[in-house]
Design an enzyme around this catalytic site. Sequence first.
Site, short mmCIF file in Angstrom:
data_model
loop_
_atom_site.label_atom_id
_atom_site.label_comp_id
_atom_site.label_asym_id
_atom_site.label_seq_id
_atom_site.Cartn_x
_atom_site.Cartn_y
_atom_site.Cartn_z
N TRP A 1 -4.32 -18.06 15.38
CA TRP A 1 -3.91 -17.79 16.60
C TRP A 1 -3.20 -16.35 16.60
O TRP A 1 -2.12 -16.01 15.53
CB TRP A 1 -2.81 -18.98 17.05
CG TRP A 1 -3.06 -20.25 17.50
CD1 TRP A 1 -3.80 -21.15 16.53
CD2 TRP A 1 -3.02 -20.96 18.70
NE1 TRP A 1 -4.24 -22.28 17.11
CE2 TRP A 1 -3.89 -22.06 18.44
CE3 TRP A 1 -2.80 -20.49 20.01
CZ2 TRP A 1 -3.80 -23.05 19.58
CZ3 TRP A 1 -2.82 -21.21 21.14
CH2 TRP A 1 -3.54 -22.56 20.71
N HIS B 1 3.77 4.23 -1.81
CA HIS B 1 3.69 3.71 -3.15
C HIS B 1 3.02 4.74 -4.06
O HIS B 1 1.93 5.23 -3.78
CB HIS B 1 2.96 2.39 -3.34
CG HIS B 1 3.38 1.55 -4.41
ND1 HIS B 1 2.62 1.68 -5.69
CD2 HIS B 1 4.12 0.43 -4.51
CE1 HIS B 1 2.99 1.10 -6.46
NE2 HIS B 1 3.68 0.34 -5.98
N ARG C 1 10.47 4.90 -5.87
CA ARG C 1 9.11 5.30 -5.27
C ARG C 1 9.09 6.36 -4.78
O ARG C 1 8.06 7.29 -4.65
CB ARG C 1 8.57 4.09 -4.53
CG ARG C 1 8.41 2.90 -5.36
CD ARG C 1 8.01 1.60 -4.47
NE ARG C 1 7.49 0.34 -5.17
CZ ARG C 1 7.31 -0.67 -4.87
NH1 ARG C 1 7.40 -0.87 -3.61
NH2 ARG C 1 6.82 -1.64 -5.59
N HIS D 1 2.77 2.40 2.22
CA HIS D 1 2.83 0.96 1.57
C HIS D 1 3.96 0.05 2.21
O HIS D 1 3.56 -1.13 2.18
CB HIS D 1 3.42 1.14 0.16
CG HIS D 1 3.67 0.01 -0.60
ND1 HIS D 1 2.66 -0.88 -1.01
CD2 HIS D 1 4.74 -0.81 -1.24
CE1 HIS D 1 3.09 -1.96 -1.72
NE2 HIS D 1 4.41 -1.79 -1.80
N ARG E 1 13.08 1.65 -0.26
CA ARG E 1 13.22 0.27 -0.88
C ARG E 1 12.79 0.15 -2.16
O ARG E 1 12.02 0.97 -2.90
CB ARG E 1 12.29 -0.58 -0.14
CG ARG E 1 12.14 -1.98 -0.71
CD ARG E 1 11.36 -3.15 -0.19
NE ARG E 1 9.91 -2.65 -0.20
CZ ARG E 1 9.10 -3.01 -1.12
NH1 ARG E 1 9.47 -3.54 -2.23
NH2 ARG E 1 7.95 -2.35 -1.23
#
Length: 566
Positions: free
Chosen positions: A156, A233, A277, A345, A380
């Site tokens: 859906w 990334h 990163r 990423h 992050r």
Amino acid sequence: MEVISHDIVIVGAGIAGLRAAIAAAEYDPKLSIGVISKVYPTRSHSVCAQGGTAAVLREGDSLELHAWDTVKGSDFLADQDVVELFVNRIPIEIVKLDHWGCPWSRDEDGKISQRPFGGHSFPRACFAADYTGLHEMHTLYGRSLLYDNINFYYEWFVTSLIVDDGIAKGVTAIEIKTGKMSVFKAKSIIMATGGYMRIYNFTTYSHSATGDGVAIAYRAGTPLKDMEMVQFHPTGLVPSGILITEGARGEGGYLINANGERFMRHYAPKYMETAPRDVVSRAEYTEILEGRGFKGPFGPYIALDLRHLGEGKINERLPLIRDVCIKLAGIDPVDELIPIRPAAHYSMGGIHANIKTETPIPRLYAAGECSCLSLHGANRLGTNSTAECLVFGAIAGVEAAKHAQSSSLPDIPQNPLLMEEKRVYDCILKHEGSERIPEIRNEMRYIMDDCAWIFRHGDKLLEGLKKIRNLKERFRNARVEDRGRVFNTGFIAALELDFMLDLAEVTLLSALNRKESRGAHSRIDYPNRDDENWLVHTLAYHTVDGPRLEYIPVTITKWTPQVRAY
């Protein structure tokens, strides 16, 4: 239009959505819970997570150290109260998953294995070989099937959030196999729809990761926060962009340039390949820009070297990576270098929500990558994303359940339903135009790669913003080739593109306005971090004239900003 009613409706069935459903079902077995997913749950993008989930489980590690690593990794843009709650809750979630049957990799003494990951000063990444997300998803989905009060709606597509009198009351959704629209009304609604890195061309993300829930909440009046903060990334497989887990470097893999040099010693001499990163991606891209990349048919690249790990360790710890490399790049990492370069990423930004996952719209909650609780700030740390989905998915489920217990089902006004039907079917599906959806989508992605990549400049960001706004105008003249409603993938792609163009616009404008470099946001024309003027979160509000930006302060509890070095 058919009306479907549940006490709680959860949009998205990845790690965050499934964890929210389980938490709500356990909190009150009498509540009816509806989980809507545009794919079958075990095909959600969460299954692509490979390397691990961070948690403090060992002597020598500490909750405060995990919190400090996260705050430092965020370049001090994380809200520290959220970080402290997060690190305290995630060990509990790891044990729950273990009890529910997640096949964690084990040490010889039977303890859950943990390996190093970028930016973490202690090996705290729990993993299941390099299939971590897949095993977490299958564990959660299997667990969710135990609860009779959880109802799934597979395939859906949610198109809008119904907000009346300033309160979230339901969502409209199309059953993809029939093309029929229904309205789901609920006492509480949780957005858990994941990220939107498909606005870029070279990305690690699944084709389903188009940010629908983020754009839907934005259009309904919820501000989007810190959308300029996009993570790249370091190891996207060339040419596909498929993720090569950071766990490959956590297990001891090297990054080398065309001269055979482990170049990270120039950029992060202490952490080397396990630096955060943003640091590693900038280092790789610098090596490429300065001519030290390998030359290949798909452009310059950096090499990831796993050969010294040996076939046994690769087969034990990184079996998926070996399989992906053999099948999709035609190389065997046991004895060949892996061609990689940075790929879009993850979004640190998303739907503005507080520590309880509450958004500014009452009865609407958000968890996982679609949300921005300011846990990750400007960058992050790897393994904190699946951890976030578990922790805040559980919190969202409980908070939504608490509210549902004390409220009644709302009445849904007819006018917004009629307007949504007209927008979806008349203005998109049946529209007669000369523009083609795939062409606009491809142009958007190349614009984002060109104008909002690792190194940014105000002139390019402004250029990209103008081009995206032009694409939004062209979209108004776009035509869906197949006019049928039954399993019309071209129709769904058009709806997704409509949302992605909004998110691309907000990303570019937010990046253009932040005149500093912080974490993943690296401005060539403003190369320094500016805490005096920019230690703030960006809020983007939807208006008919485009995004309107405001700023709010960062929550600091104990760690004051300092020089960030690795």
